[in-house]
Design a protein around this motif. Structure first.
Motif, PDB file in Angstrom:
ATOM      1  N   ILE A   1      31.714   0.927 -28.837  1.00 27.97           N
ATOM      2  CA  ILE A   1      30.294   1.089 -28.561  1.00 27.97           C
ATOM      3  C   ILE A   1      29.783  -0.195 -27.937  1.00 27.97           C
ATOM      4  CG2 ILE A   1      29.609   0.412 -30.929  1.00 27.97           C
ATOM      5  CD1 ILE A   1      27.233   2.470 -30.515  1.00 27.97           C
ATOM      6  N   LEU A   2      28.990  -0.032 -26.899  1.00 30.50           N
ATOM      7  CA  LEU A   2      28.280  -1.160 -26.307  1.00 30.50           C
ATOM      8  C   LEU A   2      26.815  -0.951 -26.696  1.00 30.50           C
ATOM      9  CD1 LEU A   2      28.516  -2.442 -22.625  1.00 30.50           C
ATOM     10  CD2 LEU A   2      26.610  -2.808 -24.152  1.00 30.50           C
ATOM     11  N   ILE A   3      26.341  -1.798 -27.587  1.00 28.68           N
ATOM     12  CA  ILE A   3      24.949  -1.706 -28.041  1.00 28.68           C
ATOM     13  C   ILE A   3      24.130  -2.662 -27.198  1.00 28.68           C
ATOM     14  CG2 ILE A   3      23.377  -1.969 -29.999  1.00 28.68           C
ATOM     15  CD1 ILE A   3      25.948  -1.678 -31.780  1.00 28.68           C
ATOM     16  N   ARG A   4      23.229  -2.096 -26.389  1.00 24.38           N
ATOM     17  CA  ARG A   4      22.339  -2.923 -25.569  1.00 24.38           C
ATOM     18  C   ARG A   4      21.153  -3.332 -26.434  1.00 24.38           C
ATOM     19  NH1 ARG A   4      22.932   0.928 -20.228  1.00 24.38           N
ATOM     20  NH2 ARG A   4      24.716  -0.161 -19.325  1.00 24.38           N
ATOM     21  N   LEU A   5      21.017  -4.639 -26.640  1.00 25.12           N
ATOM     22  CA  LEU A   5      20.023  -5.170 -27.574  1.00 25.12           C
ATOM     23  C   LEU A   5      18.678  -5.473 -26.925  1.00 25.12           C
ATOM     24  CD1 LEU A   5      22.506  -7.602 -29.342  1.00 25.12           C
ATOM     25  CD2 LEU A   5      21.667  -5.417 -30.230  1.00 25.12           C
ATOM     26  N   SER A   6      18.698  -5.940 -25.675  1.00 25.58           N
ATOM     27  CA  SER A   6      17.441  -6.251 -24.996  1.00 25.58           C
ATOM     28  C   SER A   6      17.628  -6.267 -23.489  1.00 25.58           C
ATOM     29  CB  SER A   6      16.880  -7.600 -25.466  1.00 25.58           C
ATOM     30  OG  SER A   6      17.718  -8.649 -25.045  1.00 25.58           O
ATOM     31  N   ASP A   7      16.554  -5.980 -22.786  1.00 20.02           N
ATOM     32  CA  ASP A   7      16.517  -5.971 -21.326  1.00 20.02           C
ATOM     33  C   ASP A   7      15.197  -6.618 -20.924  1.00 20.02           C
ATOM     34  OD1 ASP A   7      16.106  -5.325 -18.616  1.00 20.02           O
ATOM     35  OD2 ASP A   7      17.030  -3.359 -18.801  1.00 20.02           O
TER      36      ASP A   7
ATOM     37  N   SER B   1      21.737  -2.519 -10.700  1.00 19.64           N
ATOM     38  CA  SER B   1      21.424  -1.917 -12.002  1.00 19.64           C
ATOM     39  C   SER B   1      22.677  -1.807 -12.853  1.00 19.64           C
ATOM     40  CB  SER B   1      20.849  -0.509 -11.786  1.00 19.64           C
ATOM     41  OG  SER B   1      20.666   0.167 -13.017  1.00 19.64           O
ATOM     42  N   CYS B   2      22.474  -1.934 -14.182  1.00 27.67           N
ATOM     43  CA  CYS B   2      23.560  -1.537 -15.078  1.00 27.67           C
ATOM     44  C   CYS B   2      23.650  -0.008 -15.053  1.00 27.67           C
ATOM     45  CB  CYS B   2      23.325  -2.072 -16.496  1.00 27.67           C
ATOM     46  SG  CYS B   2      21.856  -1.456 -17.345  1.00 27.67           S
ATOM     47  N   ILE B   3      24.715   0.508 -15.608  1.00 31.63           N
ATOM     48  CA  ILE B   3      24.920   1.958 -15.608  1.00 31.63           C
ATOM     49  C   ILE B   3      24.130   2.608 -16.750  1.00 31.63           C
ATOM     50  CG2 ILE B   3      27.156   1.742 -14.475  1.00 31.63           C
ATOM     51  CD1 ILE B   3      28.490   2.305 -17.190  1.00 31.63           C
ATOM     52  N   PRO B   4      23.917   3.915 -16.693  1.00 29.39           N
ATOM     53  CA  PRO B   4      23.132   4.582 -17.739  1.00 29.39           C
ATOM     54  C   PRO B   4      23.839   4.593 -19.095  1.00 29.39           C
ATOM     55  CG  PRO B   4      23.394   6.005 -15.796  1.00 29.39           C
ATOM     56  CD  PRO B   4      24.304   4.834 -15.611  1.00 29.39           C
ATOM     57  N   ASP B   5      23.051   4.666 -20.150  1.00 27.87           N
ATOM     58  CA  ASP B   5      23.602   4.945 -21.471  1.00 27.87           C
ATOM     59  C   ASP B   5      24.414   6.231 -21.361  1.00 27.87           C
ATOM     60  OD1 ASP B   5      22.014   2.832 -22.311  1.00 27.87           O
ATOM     61  OD2 ASP B   5      21.035   3.948 -23.920  1.00 27.87           O
ATOM     62  N   GLY B   6      25.473   6.341 -22.139  1.00 30.48           N
ATOM     63  CA  GLY B   6      26.290   7.553 -22.102  1.00 30.48           C
ATOM     64  C   GLY B   6      27.674   7.295 -22.641  1.00 30.48           C
ATOM     65  N   LYS B   7      28.569   8.241 -22.385  1.00 31.32           N
ATOM     66  CA  LYS B   7      29.949   8.170 -22.864  1.00 31.32           C
ATOM     67  C   LYS B   7      30.881   8.113 -21.658  1.00 31.32           C
ATOM     68  CE  LYS B   7      31.158  10.603 -26.507  1.00 31.32           C
ATOM     69  NZ  LYS B   7      31.611  11.705 -27.393  1.00 31.32           N
TER      70      LYS B   7
ATOM     71  N   VAL C   1      31.464   7.226 -13.752  1.00 35.41           N
ATOM     72  CA  VAL C   1      30.043   6.877 -13.874  1.00 35.41           C
ATOM     73  C   VAL C   1      29.280   7.674 -12.822  1.00 35.41           C
ATOM     74  CG1 VAL C   1      28.343   5.019 -13.735  1.00 35.41           C
ATOM     75  CG2 VAL C   1      30.624   4.560 -14.681  1.00 35.41           C
ATOM     76  N   PRO C   2      28.237   8.421 -13.210  1.00 42.73           N
ATOM     77  CA  PRO C   2      27.499   9.235 -12.240  1.00 42.73           C
ATOM     78  C   PRO C   2      26.963   8.396 -11.072  1.00 42.73           C
ATOM     79  CG  PRO C   2      26.769   9.706 -14.481  1.00 42.73           C
ATOM     80  CD  PRO C   2      27.694   8.542 -14.564  1.00 42.73           C
ATOM     81  N   ASN C   3      27.255   8.831  -9.859  1.00 39.73           N
ATOM     82  CA  ASN C   3      26.761   8.219  -8.625  1.00 39.73           C
ATOM     83  C   ASN C   3      27.158   6.760  -8.427  1.00 39.73           C
ATOM     84  OD1 ASN C   3      25.303  10.637  -7.931  1.00 39.73           O
ATOM     85  ND2 ASN C   3      23.865  10.035  -9.544  1.00 39.73           N
TER      86      ASN C   3
ATOM     87  N   GLU D   1      43.146   1.391 -23.407  1.00 32.33           N
ATOM     88  CA  GLU D   1      42.104   2.310 -22.951  1.00 32.33           C
ATOM     89  C   GLU D   1      41.283   2.721 -24.152  1.00 32.33           C
ATOM     90  OE1 GLU D   1      43.240   6.338 -21.731  1.00 32.33           O
ATOM     91  OE2 GLU D   1      45.279   5.857 -22.325  1.00 32.33           O
ATOM     92  N   PHE D   2      40.021   3.077 -23.885  1.00 29.59           N
ATOM     93  CA  PHE D   2      39.143   3.467 -24.977  1.00 29.59           C
ATOM     94  C   PHE D   2      38.004   4.331 -24.469  1.00 29.59           C
ATOM     95  CE2 PHE D   2      38.091  -0.816 -23.533  1.00 29.59           C
ATOM     96  CZ  PHE D   2      36.714  -0.803 -23.355  1.00 29.59           C
ATOM     97  N   GLU D   3      37.436   5.073 -25.409  1.00 28.06           N
ATOM     98  CA  GLU D   3      36.242   5.864 -25.123  1.00 28.06           C
ATOM     99  C   GLU D   3      35.053   4.972 -25.463  1.00 28.06           C
ATOM    100  OE1 GLU D   3      35.740  10.201 -26.411  1.00 28.06           O
ATOM    101  OE2 GLU D   3      34.531   9.060 -27.840  1.00 28.06           O
ATOM    102  N   LEU D   4      34.175   4.777 -24.501  1.00 27.50           N
ATOM    103  CA  LEU D   4      33.040   3.866 -24.648  1.00 27.50           C
ATOM    104  C   LEU D   4      31.737   4.640 -24.705  1.00 27.50           C
ATOM    105  CD1 LEU D   4      31.774   0.992 -24.564  1.00 27.50           C
ATOM    106  CD2 LEU D   4      31.790   1.197 -22.062  1.00 27.50           C
ATOM    107  N   VAL D   5      30.956   4.377 -25.746  1.00 28.50           N
ATOM    108  CA  VAL D   5      29.589   4.889 -25.834  1.00 28.50           C
ATOM    109  C   VAL D   5      28.666   3.709 -25.586  1.00 28.50           C
ATOM    110  CG1 VAL D   5      27.824   5.873 -27.338  1.00 28.50           C
ATOM    111  CG2 VAL D   5      30.165   6.765 -27.404  1.00 28.50           C
ATOM    112  N   ILE D   6      27.765   3.852 -24.623  1.00 27.23           N
ATOM    113  CA  ILE D   6      26.757   2.821 -24.349  1.00 27.23           C
ATOM    114  C   ILE D   6      25.423   3.328 -24.870  1.00 27.23           C
ATOM    115  CG2 ILE D   6      25.540   1.504 -22.593  1.00 27.23           C
ATOM    116  CD1 ILE D   6      28.022   1.754 -20.825  1.00 27.23           C
TER     117      ILE D   6
END
Length: 137
Positions: A6-12, A48-54, A74-76, A128-133
């Motif tokens: 998991i990548l937890i985005r804490l602040s922007d 831009s960073c990429i969207p939250d997602g899996k 990653v979409p688009n 390799e891993f499954e990443l949730v952002i």
């Protein structure tokens, strides 16, 4: 069994996004580090960073970045990587990893330190891993 992360985005702050990457194997934490990304700007290429997602993430080697990871499907967007770097201006939408957050230059923005070593440890930990952002702000 594929590792999960998991990548937890804490602040922007409108310039950059800071977070934590945590990798799990069979529900045990096997790796953790600081992350640095660009701010979210509608998933626009190179700013831009990429969207939250899996996402699925795999190891990759290239001449430019040596050992790194590719965040797939990653979409688009394409060629979104997890690679080394210390400052937000060293990424065009990718994820930078480091040992911890620290302001090391004079631009008043938080940076990541020991990025090459941190990426090396991640590379040695998982192929390799499954990443949730997920953003929590």
């Amino acid at each position: 069994i594929m590792d999960k992360a998991i990548l937890i985005r804490l602040s922007d702050n409108g310039v950059q996004t800071i977070g934590r990457l945590i990798v799990f194997r069979l529900n045990t934490v096997v790796f953790e580090c600081a992350t640095l990304e660009l701010s979210y700007k509608d998933n626009k290429k190179r700013i831009s960073c990429i969207p939250d997602g899996k996402y699925n993430v795999v190891q990759r080697i290239s001449e430019k970045y040596q050992h790194h990871f590719h965040i797939k499907d990653v979409p688009n967007r394409e060629w979104i990587l997890i690679h080394s770097g210390n400052y937000f201006n060293q990424t065009l939408g990718c994820v930078l990893v480091g040992f911890k957050h620290l302001n090391v230059n004079s631009d008043k923005e938080i940076d990541v330190i020991n990025s090459v070593q941190t990426l090396g440890k991640l590379y040695d930990t998982t192929k390799e891993f499954e990443l949730v952002i997920k953003s929590i702000f």
